[in-house]
Design an enzyme around this catalytic site. Structure first.
Site, PDB file in Angstrom:
ATOM      1  N   SER A  10       0.877  -1.249  -0.038  1.00 46.46           N
ATOM      2  CA  SER A  10      -0.167  -0.222   0.155  1.00 46.46           C
ATOM      3  C   SER A  10       0.786   1.209  -0.251  1.00 46.46           C
ATOM      4  CB  SER A  10      -0.761   0.259   1.533  1.00 46.46           C
ATOM      5  OG  SER A  10      -1.509   1.491   1.230  1.00 46.46           O
ATOM      6  N   HIS A  35      -0.993  -1.226  -4.582  1.00 51.19           N
ATOM      7  CA  HIS A  35      -2.169  -1.400  -3.218  1.00 51.19           C
ATOM      8  C   HIS A  35      -2.542   0.955  -3.406  1.00 51.19           C
ATOM      9  CE1 HIS A  35      -5.779  -2.326  -1.280  1.00 51.19           C
ATOM     10  NE2 HIS A  35      -5.511  -1.283  -0.517  1.00 51.19           N
ATOM     11  N   ASP A  37      -4.931   3.557  -1.823  1.00 55.03           N
ATOM     12  CA  ASP A  37      -5.939   3.511  -1.259  1.00 55.03           C
ATOM     13  C   ASP A  37      -6.567   5.055  -1.614  1.00 55.03           C
ATOM     14  OD1 ASP A  37      -5.965   1.450   0.860  1.00 55.03           O
ATOM     15  OD2 ASP A  37      -4.173   1.961   1.230  1.00 55.03           O
ATOM     16  N   MET A  39      -8.850   7.974  -0.710  1.00 54.12           N
ATOM     17  CA  MET A  39      -9.984   8.513   0.377  1.00 54.12           C
ATOM     18  C   MET A  39     -10.122   9.511   0.258  1.00 54.12           C
ATOM     19  SD  MET A  39      -7.479   6.879   3.624  1.00 54.12           S
ATOM     20  CE  MET A  39      -7.202   5.105   3.192  1.00 54.12           C
ATOM     21  N   HIS A  68      -8.061   1.090  -4.284  1.00 48.33           N
ATOM     22  CA  HIS A  68      -9.389   0.146  -3.171  1.00 48.33           C
ATOM     23  C   HIS A  68      -9.936   1.804  -2.830  1.00 48.33           C
ATOM     24  CE1 HIS A  68      -9.497  -0.473   1.459  1.00 48.33           C
ATOM     25  NE2 HIS A  68     -11.088  -0.687   0.891  1.00 48.33           N
ATOM     26  N   MET A  70     -12.075   4.562  -1.514  1.00 50.51           N
ATOM     27  CA  MET A  70     -13.185   3.998  -0.919  1.00 50.51           C
ATOM     28  C   MET A  70     -13.912   5.697  -0.263  1.00 50.51           C
ATOM     29  SD  MET A  70     -10.437   3.145   2.527  1.00 50.51           S
ATOM     30  CE  MET A  70      -9.053   3.153   0.851  1.00 50.51           C
ATOM     31  N   MET A 139     -11.015  -6.211   4.810  1.00 51.89           N
ATOM     32  CA  MET A 139     -10.939  -5.412   5.649  1.00 51.89           C
ATOM     33  C   MET A 139     -10.399  -5.603   7.461  1.00 51.89           C
ATOM     34  SD  MET A 139     -10.101  -2.861   4.108  1.00 51.89           S
ATOM     35  CE  MET A 139      -9.084  -1.651   4.735  1.00 51.89           C
ATOM     36  N   GLY A 144      -8.928   3.748   6.695  1.00 52.51           N
ATOM     37  CA  GLY A 144      -9.028   5.493   6.743  1.00 52.51           C
ATOM     38  C   GLY A 144      -7.701   5.878   7.220  1.00 52.51           C
ATOM     39  N   PHE A 145      -6.369   4.445   7.704  1.00 53.02           N
ATOM     40  CA  PHE A 145      -5.264   4.753   7.968  1.00 53.02           C
ATOM     41  C   PHE A 145      -4.519   3.585   7.870  1.00 53.02           C
ATOM     42  CE2 PHE A 145      -8.562   8.102  10.050  1.00 53.02           C
ATOM     43  CZ  PHE A 145      -7.247   9.450  10.167  1.00 53.02           C
ATOM     44  N   GLY A 146      -3.380   3.793   7.520  1.00 48.44           N
ATOM     45  CA  GLY A 146      -2.306   2.891   7.864  1.00 48.44           C
ATOM     46  C   GLY A 146      -1.605   2.536   8.967  1.00 48.44           C
ATOM     47  N   GLY A 147      -1.260   1.663   9.848  1.00 47.93           N
ATOM     48  CA  GLY A 147      -0.127   1.084  10.428  1.00 47.93           C
ATOM     49  C   GLY A 147      -1.466   0.789  12.100  1.00 47.93           C
ATOM     50  N   ASP A 177      -6.713  -6.663   4.076  1.00 48.45           N
ATOM     51  CA  ASP A 177      -5.831  -5.821   4.154  1.00 48.45           C
ATOM     52  C   ASP A 177      -5.932  -4.672   5.212  1.00 48.45           C
ATOM     53  OD1 ASP A 177      -5.672  -3.051   3.293  1.00 48.45           O
ATOM     54  OD2 ASP A 177      -7.171  -1.922   2.193  1.00 48.45           O
ATOM     55  N   GLY A 179      -3.346  -3.967   8.981  1.00 52.39           N
ATOM     56  CA  GLY A 179      -2.259  -4.662  10.349  1.00 52.39           C
ATOM     57  C   GLY A 179      -1.341  -5.804   9.635  1.00 52.39           C
ATOM     58  N   GLY A 199       1.376  -1.938   3.865  1.00 54.97           N
ATOM     59  CA  GLY A 199       2.150  -0.650   4.168  1.00 54.97           C
ATOM     60  C   GLY A 199       2.857  -1.027   4.797  1.00 54.97           C
TER      61      GLY A 199
HETATM   62  C1  DX5 Z   1      -6.193   1.586   5.624  1.00 51.85           C
HETATM   63  C2  DX5 Z   1      -6.034   1.662   4.141  1.00 51.85           C
HETATM   64  C3  DX5 Z   1      -4.808   0.445   3.680  1.00 51.85           C
HETATM   65  C4  DX5 Z   1      -3.665   0.811   4.536  1.00 51.85           C
HETATM   66  C5  DX5 Z   1      -2.630  -0.470   5.125  1.00 51.85           C
HETATM   67  O1  DX5 Z   1      -7.429   1.803   5.100  1.00 51.85           O
HETATM   68  O2  DX5 Z   1      -7.061   0.277   3.196  1.00 51.85           O
HETATM   69  O3  DX5 Z   1      -4.155  -0.279   2.780  1.00 51.85           O
HETATM   70  O4  DX5 Z   1      -2.546   1.610   3.862  1.00 51.85           O
HETATM   71  O5  DX5 Z   1      -1.575  -0.174   5.889  1.00 51.85           O
HETATM   72  P1  DX5 Z   1      -1.171  -0.914   6.941  1.00 51.85           P
HETATM   73  O6  DX5 Z   1      -0.796  -2.236   5.953  1.00 51.85           O
HETATM   74  O7  DX5 Z   1       0.089  -0.206   7.481  1.00 51.85           O
HETATM   75  O8  DX5 Z   1      -2.207  -1.925   7.617  1.00 51.85           O
HETATM   76 ZN    ZN Z   2      -6.584  -0.457   1.673  1.00 56.09          ZN
END
Ligand code: DX5
Ligand code: ZN
Length: 219
Positions: A10, A35, A37, A39, A68, A70, A139, A144-147, A177, A179, A199
């Site tokens: 990602s 990937h 994302d 948003m 993806h 969103m 999911m 909404g967020f990575g990490g 997708d 964590g 990601g």
């Molecule tokens: C979250 C995204 C994911 C995110 C994954 O809304 O759809 O694709 O970037 O990031 P990690 O791998 O850090 O959880």
């Molecule tokens: Zn995603």
């Protein structure tokens, strides 16, 4: 049956000031898909990138773009992402009432259609559409967020959807997708996933680490 595991980094966790270079680096490091994302600050509480950026990134790799979305509404943007170079376009049933129509629209644009389910959305949301899609995206965090931290309850959903895909006998990708890291990727694949978005786990350590990071995710 599941296909060999595909890794889809990602780019949300990449250096946004150097996105083209980052995509070339993960391509060379062995990524299968890229990937992306998207948003909108409405369906999810964050804003990322739009079709103009996808188009600018397209020449940097020949690997498939796993886009993806969103966003809500989504139908009015499908053509723009298709033209920008998306290969798979994945949408959320929670983002609008006309999922079947959206899937038909993606396929009419000549693209692979994906459906993504939020953590609280049951596998049942795939009733009546599973046979129409090329990919299901589970999911394992709230989008909404990575990490964020992997939500364990999604393993049961992955198992249930794997069973449905196998029963149907179609080569539908089952992607997960959120964590995903080297500590849980094996369990996710054992539950039936055959594509992993990553990601944080891909981009940690900078470009010199990407090849090893991706290799480790294959389990
Ligand atoms: C979250 C995204 C994911 C995110 C994954 O809304 O759809 O694709 O970037 O990031 P990690 O791998 O850090 O959880
Ligand atoms: Zn995603």
């Amino acid at each position: 049956m599941p296909q060999p595991v595909r890794i889809s980094p990602s780019i949300l966790s990449a250096d946004f000031a150097r996105l083209g270079e980052e995509i070339r680096a993960v391509d060379e490091a062995g990524a299968d898909w890229i990937h992306v994302d998207v948003m909108d600050g409405h369906f999810v509480p964050n804003i990322t990138i739009g079709p103009a950026v996808v188009k600018a990134l397209r020449p940097h790799t020949a690997k498939p773009f796993d886009v993806h979305l969103m966003i809500s509404p989504v139908d009015s943007y499908l053509e723009a992402f298709a033209e920008a170079g998306a290969d798979t376009i994945t949408v959320h049933p929670e983002a609008g009432p006309h999922l079947h129509r959206t899937i038909q629209a993606i396929r009419a644009l000549g693209k692979r259609a994906g459906v993504s389910l939020n953590p609280a959305t049951p596998a049942k949301a795939l009733d009546y559409v599973l046979e129409e899609v090329d990919l299901v995206l589970v999911m394992s965090v709230n989008p909404g967020f990575g990490g964020q931290k992997f939500i364990e309850s999604q393993l049961r959903k992955i198992e249930a959807i794997r069973g449905r895909i196998d029963k149907l006998g179609k080569p539908i990708d089952l992607e997960v997708d959120g964590g995903i890291d080297q500590s849980n990727c094996r369990r996710v694949v054992d539950a039936g996933a055959d594509a992993l978005v990553a990601g944080t786990a891909t981009f940690k350590g900078g470009p010199a680490a990407y090849a090893e990071n991706i290799r480790a995710l294959r389990g």
